[in-house]
Scaffold this motif. Structure first.
Motif, PDB file in Angstrom:
ATOM      1  N   ASN A 152       0.818  -1.213   0.000  1.00 17.35           N
ATOM      2  CA  ASN A 152       0.000   0.000   0.000  1.00 17.35           C
ATOM      3  C   ASN A 152       0.855   1.268   0.000  1.00 17.35           C
ATOM      4  O   ASN A 152       0.347   2.368   0.176  1.00 17.35           O
ATOM      5  CB  ASN A 152      -0.955   0.008   1.196  1.00 17.35           C
ATOM      6  N   ASN A 153       2.179   1.109  -0.172  1.00 15.93           N
ATOM      7  CA  ASN A 153       3.102   2.241  -0.305  1.00 15.93           C
ATOM      8  C   ASN A 153       3.280   3.042   0.978  1.00 15.93           C
ATOM      9  O   ASN A 153       3.802   4.158   0.935  1.00 15.93           O
ATOM     10  CB  ASN A 153       2.678   3.164  -1.453  1.00 15.93           C
ATOM     11  N   ASN A 154       2.877   2.486   2.112  1.00 19.16           N
ATOM     12  CA  ASN A 154       3.027   3.223   3.362  1.00 19.16           C
ATOM     13  C   ASN A 154       4.482   3.325   3.804  1.00 19.16           C
ATOM     14  O   ASN A 154       4.816   4.132   4.665  1.00 19.16           O
ATOM     15  CB  ASN A 154       2.186   2.562   4.456  1.00 19.16           C
ATOM     16  N   GLY A 155       5.357   2.517   3.235  1.00 24.45           N
ATOM     17  CA  GLY A 155       6.793   2.655   3.498  1.00 24.45           C
ATOM     18  C   GLY A 155       7.268   2.056   4.797  1.00 24.45           C
ATOM     19  O   GLY A 155       8.345   2.408   5.285  1.00 24.45           O
ATOM     20  N   HIS A 156       6.507   1.115   5.380  1.00 27.52           N
ATOM     21  CA  HIS A 156       6.938   0.479   6.625  1.00 27.52           C
ATOM     22  C   HIS A 156       8.284  -0.224   6.437  1.00 27.52           C
ATOM     23  O   HIS A 156       9.026  -0.408   7.401  1.00 27.52           O
ATOM     24  CB  HIS A 156       5.863  -0.520   7.072  1.00 27.52           C
TER      25      HIS A 156
ATOM     26  N   ARG B 298       9.022  -1.625  -1.016  1.00 24.23           N
ATOM     27  CA  ARG B 298       8.026  -0.779  -1.663  1.00 24.23           C
ATOM     28  C   ARG B 298       8.427  -0.442  -3.088  1.00 24.23           C
ATOM     29  O   ARG B 298       7.610  -0.511  -4.016  1.00 24.23           O
ATOM     30  CB  ARG B 298       7.819   0.501  -0.855  1.00 24.23           C
ATOM     31  N   GLY B 299       9.688  -0.046  -3.286  1.00 24.78           N
ATOM     32  CA  GLY B 299      10.156   0.298  -4.621  1.00 24.78           C
ATOM     33  C   GLY B 299      10.072  -0.878  -5.569  1.00 24.78           C
ATOM     34  O   GLY B 299       9.696  -0.736  -6.741  1.00 24.78           O
ATOM     35  N   ARG B 300      10.407  -2.055  -5.073  1.00 22.07           N
ATOM     36  CA  ARG B 300      10.326  -3.256  -5.907  1.00 22.07           C
ATOM     37  C   ARG B 300       8.878  -3.583  -6.252  1.00 22.07           C
ATOM     38  O   ARG B 300       8.561  -3.954  -7.386  1.00 22.07           O
ATOM     39  CB  ARG B 300      10.974  -4.427  -5.170  1.00 22.07           C
TER      40      ARG B 300
ATOM     41  N   ASP C 233       5.591 -10.562   0.022  1.00 16.13           N
ATOM     42  CA  ASP C 233       6.668 -11.560   0.057  1.00 16.13           C
ATOM     43  C   ASP C 233       7.530 -11.393  -1.188  1.00 16.13           C
ATOM     44  O   ASP C 233       7.321 -12.046  -2.202  1.00 16.13           O
ATOM     45  CB  ASP C 233       6.051 -12.967   0.119  1.00 16.13           C
ATOM     46  N   MET C 234       8.534 -10.520  -1.093  1.00 12.47           N
ATOM     47  CA  MET C 234       9.360 -10.218  -2.247  1.00 12.47           C
ATOM     48  C   MET C 234      10.190 -11.419  -2.679  1.00 12.47           C
ATOM     49  O   MET C 234      10.517 -11.569  -3.869  1.00 12.47           O
ATOM     50  CB  MET C 234      10.274  -9.025  -1.945  1.00 12.47           C
ATOM     51  N   ALA C 235      10.529 -12.288  -1.735  1.00 10.97           N
ATOM     52  CA  ALA C 235      11.308 -13.478  -2.089  1.00 10.97           C
ATOM     53  C   ALA C 235      10.545 -14.352  -3.071  1.00 10.97           C
ATOM     54  O   ALA C 235      11.119 -14.913  -4.013  1.00 10.97           O
ATOM     55  CB  ALA C 235      11.652 -14.266  -0.832  1.00 10.97           C
TER      56      ALA C 235
ATOM     57  N   GLY D   4      12.172 -11.124   5.148  1.00  7.92           N
ATOM     58  CA  GLY D   4      11.857 -10.183   6.216  1.00  7.92           C
ATOM     59  C   GLY D   4      10.542  -9.473   5.959  1.00  7.92           C
ATOM     60  O   GLY D   4       9.766  -9.212   6.881  1.00  7.92           O
ATOM     61  N   CYS D   5      10.281  -9.172   4.675  1.00  5.94           N
ATOM     62  CA  CYS D   5       9.030  -8.493   4.342  1.00  5.94           C
ATOM     63  C   CYS D   5       7.832  -9.397   4.580  1.00  5.94           C
ATOM     64  O   CYS D   5       6.739  -8.921   4.912  1.00  5.94           O
ATOM     65  CB  CYS D   5       9.058  -8.020   2.894  1.00  5.94           C
TER      66      CYS D   5
END
Length: 1010
Positions: free
Chosen positions: A594-598, A622-624, A668-670, A658-659
């Motif tokens: 949601n782009n909140n940048g946590h 977030r950028g990814r 889950d970027m992995a 970690g995400c």
């Protein structure tokens, strides 16, 4: 795309001049300049529903860079947009302008005056960083917004941020004493008290003109400015209104700097802020009030604030339920519940005396009894417990946004503020409005000041904009009826900008325009915010416009669980699209961000190691996610997931997961990286290095014969260096040595027959010995077996006579070879299911391998068997703890020769909430003091740390906290790490051997059991 449909567009560089504009910025600035589609796309969104592609992005290295960037933009007539953490929820930090990101390098803190309680900061300083810096001095900056871990002070000033404790400390405007800024014409000015502005200075003329407007509009200001604390709309023209003393200092003098607070970067570019600090409260206690109904919570807030709390924050039933679904939050929330409340209020008391705070907590309990709710308060006195619950509350926005499906809680009326005596009636009537439009709202936040964050659940792809407009119209009527403020905390931006005239009237709206023109006659500073704003439902500005498309991509993993719909009223999943298309599911899984940048936070969590070392939006979760979303919708690149833009942004992703845990919406970027690697391999083929690493489980059985020879070759510097260079490995990194084959040399285990279904239950377990612990560090497997047998278990192994050991397929996944990984999973399922059917647990040693059985195995489309295997799969420590809790574990341990152990948790252990059992089992060893290292990813991450191009990044990640903590340990302290890669990084970087927990426990076995 124009952002000014109702007024002349700010002067833009001609298309032919854009290249020259970019070139000049690159020539003159030391910082970063990016005009490529990927970089622009990463700055096209904030935490709002809007998306506007900027002209380009500048990340200034220092104040001189900032001046040069503003000068070049002025020469080319380019609009400029200041940006910090990009956490704005109303679209303040998106525009068709040159984005100037201050968050990476303009982060200086200085000029602290402890006695006067003031400090000066650059705009890119993050709030939590400032407060950590101030803590040794007994001070803090008390505008404690929920995004404190990632938001910047410059952004907070631009939005006039508030925070949970504004009932005691006020808003940003009450805590800023002055600021330094660059004006539109390039002059630098110092904003402070009006009576201290020097005649003839850069500000003198502006100040006189502004003062004249304020005096001229005094009657309209008194009539139209809401008399509530939470009012952040428009410009602060009430500076001279004695009925509203908020903008005044202690001596009652107005401050010109306060005009810029809440101006959203439309008047000047802030370079430095002087802040008013407060003493840190010595003691805090927290009373959690459980309410049977939401209405009671709202109605009783007005009585609770009479007790003088520092904060009264709401958490509603929806947020409670979603938090309970998150493993990171569940234990904390459960401690605070009494039954099944419809709402909770977090009531904090803070001050110098603990006895006084406990007395107030008792008064709260008495009050609730008098109001008819005896026994409804859970008191929290422990600082750790209070902090944990506040973290849940701070994650409120992200928790709400963790809903799967297209329907999401949408921000546009969430900041309406009404007097407390009307709060219950207002929320009840607004809920009725939601129901009339077929939706439900989620409620949380600042009950103490009548500002509740409420987000109706809307599908912005399918009629959501129409409902948004209708709900906003009705909500505004309620706000006016109760004499409230339509914009109470998060600013105006795009979603509330058009309501400025509604709130303040045409006369004051015209005065705002006059102010804007005085400061910015060419309309270049964040144009079309506050003045001449677009409509909130201008479809051209939406992140998901009506023509939003998702590219048809062939996915390797099963993403269909994300392709769901949710009934807005019942919250039930189902309906068209549920469990549907994997490609849609992949896109929607990406859109969970949601782009909140946590992910920009820097606390002791694991997310995000690549951002921690780079401070680059490109290498941020977030950028990814933004890059992937734009690629999957065809907005950037022309090769889908195989594009260079995707490869670039995922390059430093170490798949730490970690995400998966720390991101409240579960991005889950992995897993996304697996899909992207698979697409790129299909398009470009597989390199020798990736092939070598991925096939490790297949050729490892033969490498044990040549392992010593390979080690000797590596030790010959010229020969080993040449071989590493040819394969793409870092010369400075030692490679693992094949040391044997534990499973094949353990003949008794290898000759075990496969169990038969229906066999009588015995104390047995399958020890899943992974490739790394089998061929490189067999001592770990041997130790685990000794411990399990000492505890009375019959140990089976993941190998059958004449066959290659079972494998999780992790190395294949890292290379994007999902088909091979799926084959390994199928083979593993077929072999282990007879054990699973008998209730035997599958216990692993290497976190990344064993947890693959609980994660990726579920996304291969292998059916119910994969789920059953996942339920049976446990890490070594998890199994021991579970058996002890069940009363079945009989494990005798003796003191060790050493008295201390420092433990590093593998990222996947932390992601799956499996690290606590590690410290738990070590705590069973008598006299051993166990300390968990507060570390993020070790940086080795499988093959990542061995790769030549990633060596520096790998070492930087390790140096963030892990290696310094290891070096501080004396020789009498054991270093413990379950991850193969982690142990190698520790040995390479600190020269210390790290042990698997199994070896530590085995060493603690009494002599008669060894």
């Amino acid at each position: 795309m124009s952002v000014m449909p109702r007024s002349p567009v700010a002067r833009q560089p001609r298309r032919a001049a854009m290249s020259e504009f970019e070139d000049r910025l690159r020539r003159e600035l030391k910082g970063e300049v990016a005009f490529d589609a990927g970089s622009r796309g990463r700055y096209a969104t904030d935490a709002s529903i809007y998306q506007i592609m900027p002209l380009g992005v500048v990340v200034p290295r220092n104040q001189q860079d900032l001046s040069l960037a503003l000068e070049v933009a002025r020469d080319f007539g380019a609009p400029v947009l200041p940006r910090g953490g990009g956490t704005s929820q109303c679209g303040q930090t998106v525009n068709e302008a040159l984005v100037i990101d201050t968050s990476r390098w303009l982060t200086g803190i200085g000029e602290l005056d402890v006695e006067a309680r003031t400090v000066s900061v650059e705009p890119g300083v993050v709030l939590d960083h400032l407060n950590a810096w101030l803590k040794p001095h007994g001070l803090w900056f008390p505008v404690d917004v929920s995004t404190s871990a990632q938001c910047t002070l410059g952004g907070m000033a631009g939005n006039n941020s508030c925070g949970s404790r504004s009932i005691r400390y006020g808003n940003m405007v009450h805590n800023v004493l002055g600021l330094e800024a660059t004006l539109a014409d390039g002059r630098e000015a110092v904003f402070g008290r009006f009576d201290e502005i020097a005649p003839g200075s850069a500000l003198a003329g502006l100040a006189d003109s502004v003062a004249a407007i304020m005096q001229r509009e005094a009657a309209a200001i008194r009539e139209h400015y809401p008399q509530v604390l939470r009012r952040v709309g428009g410009y602060n023209l009430d500076l001279f209104d004695c009925r509203n003393p908020i903008p005044y200092d202690a001596e009652g003098r107005a401050n010109f700097a306060h005009l810029l607070i809440g101006s959203e970067g439309t008047l000047a570019f802030t370079r430095k802020l002087t802040l008013k600090l407060s003493p840190l409260p010595v003691h805090k206690v927290l009373g959690v009030v459980n309410f049977p109904t939401f209405y009671q919570a709202m109605d009783m807030t007005q009585h609770i604030v009479e007790l003088g709390p520092a904060a009264v924050e709401l958490v509603d039933r929806t947020m409670i339920e979603l938090a309970l679904e998150n493993p990171a939050f569940r234990p904390t929330v459960e401690k605070s519940l009494i039954g099944r409340p419809d709402a909770m209020l977090l009531v904090e008391f803070a001050g110098e005396s603990l006895d006084s705070q406990l007395h107030q907590l008792k008064a709260l309990e008495t009050l609730m009894g008098d109001l008819g709710l005896p026994g409804s308060v859970v008191g929290l006195e422990s600082g750790a417990e209070q902090s944990a619950l506040w973290n849940v509350r701070k994650a409120g926005l992200n928790i709400m946004m963790s809903m799967k499906g297209d329907g999401k809680p949408v921000s546009f009326i969430e900041d309406c503020a009404v007097p407390l005596e009307h709060l219950a009636e207002y929320t009840e009537q607004l809920t009725d409005v939601f129901h009339r439009h077929g939706t439900e709202g989620t409620w949380y936040a600042h009950a103490s000041v009548g500002t509740l964050h409420v987000r109706p659940i809307l599908d912005m792809r399918r009629g959501g904009a129409t409902k948004m407009r209708a709900i906003a119209e009705e909500a505004s009527e309620l706000v006016r009826r109760y004499k409230g403020a339509y914009s109470g905390e998060h600013g105006d931006g795009i979603c509330r900008g058009e309501w400025v005239a509604w709130q303040f009237g045409a006369q004051l709206d015209a005065a705002f325009g006059e102010i804007k023109r005085l400061f910015d006659p060419d309309n270049r500073f964040n144009p079309n915010k506050i003045v001449d704003t677009p409509k909130m439902d201008d479809a051209r500005l939406f992140r998901f416009p009506a023509d939003h498309q998702i590219l048809a991509v062939a996915t390797e993993l099963d993403w269909s669980a994300w392709d769901v719909t949710r009934d807005p009223l019942s919250g039930e999943l189902g309906g068209p699209g549920s469990g549907g298309d994997p490609a849609n599911g992949l896109a929607k899984a990406v859109e969970m961000c949601n782009n909140n940048g946590h992910c920009r936070k820097f606390d002791a969590g694991t997310m995000c190691p690549s951002y921690r070392i780079s401070r680059d939006e490109r290498h941020l979760t977030r950028g990814r996610a933004n890059t992937l979303r734009l690629v999957l919708s065809g907005k950037i690149g022309d090769r889908g997931l195989a594009s260079d833009e995707v490869a670039e942004t995922l390059d430093l992703c170490v798949s730490c997961k970690g995400c998966k845990r720390d991101c409240p919406t579960g991005v889950d970027m992995a897993k996304f990286k697996i899909e992207a690697r698979a697409a790129r391999v299909k398009a470009r083929g597989l390199g020798w290095r990736d092939r070598l690493v991925s096939e490790l489980p297949r050729y490892a059985p033969w490498m044990r014969h040549v392992g010593r020879l390979a080690a000797r070759v590596e030790n010959v510097s010229w020969l080993g260096g040449r071989a590493k260079r040819w394969l793409g490995f870092a010369e400075a990194r030692s490679l693992p040595i094949f040391a044997g084959d534990y499973l094949r040399t353990t003949r008794r285990a290898a000759r075990d027959e496969a169990p038969r279904s229906g066999s009588p239950p015995v104390a047995e377990v399958v020890l899943f010995v992974d490739t790394f612990n089998n061929y490189f560090e067999g001592d770990n497997a041997a130790a685990a077996r000794r411990v399990l047998e000492a505890a009375g278990y019959r140990v089976h192994f993941n190998i059958l006579e004449g066959e290659r050991p079972l494998c999780c397929g992790r190395t294949y996944l890292a290379a994007g070879r999902v088909d091979r990984a799926r084959q390994e999973a199928q083979r593993t399922l077929e072999t282990l299911m007879p054990y699973v059917e008998r209730g035997v647990k599958i216990v692993g040693l290497e976190p990344s391998c064993l947890l693959t059985l609980r994660d990726e195995f579920l996304h291969y489309g292998l059916g119910d068997e994969a789920t059953r295997l996942a339920d049976a799969a446990m890490l070594f420590e998890e199994f021991l703890v579970a058996e002890k809790q069940a009363g079945r574990l009989k494990l005798e341990l003796a003191p060790l020769a050493v008295g201390r152990a420092k433990v590093h948790g593998h990222c996947h252990q932390k992601a799956f909430d499996a690290f606590t059992p590690v410290t738990t089992v070590l705590g069973w060893i008598p006299e051993l003091k166990v300390e968990a290292i507060a570390s993020s990813c070790c940086g080795m991450a499988g093959s990542f740390g061995y790769e030549a191009e990633h060596l520096d990044a790998s070492r930087q990640m390790a140096e963030l906290s892990l290696l310094p903590a290891v070096r501080e340990a004396d020789e009498d302290t054991w270093i413990v790490a379950d991850g193969t890669s982690c142990r190698h990084q520790i040995l390479d970087g600190a020269g210390r051997e790290a042990l698997h927990v199994a070896r530590v426990l085995a060493a603690a076995l009494p002599v008669h059991t060894n």
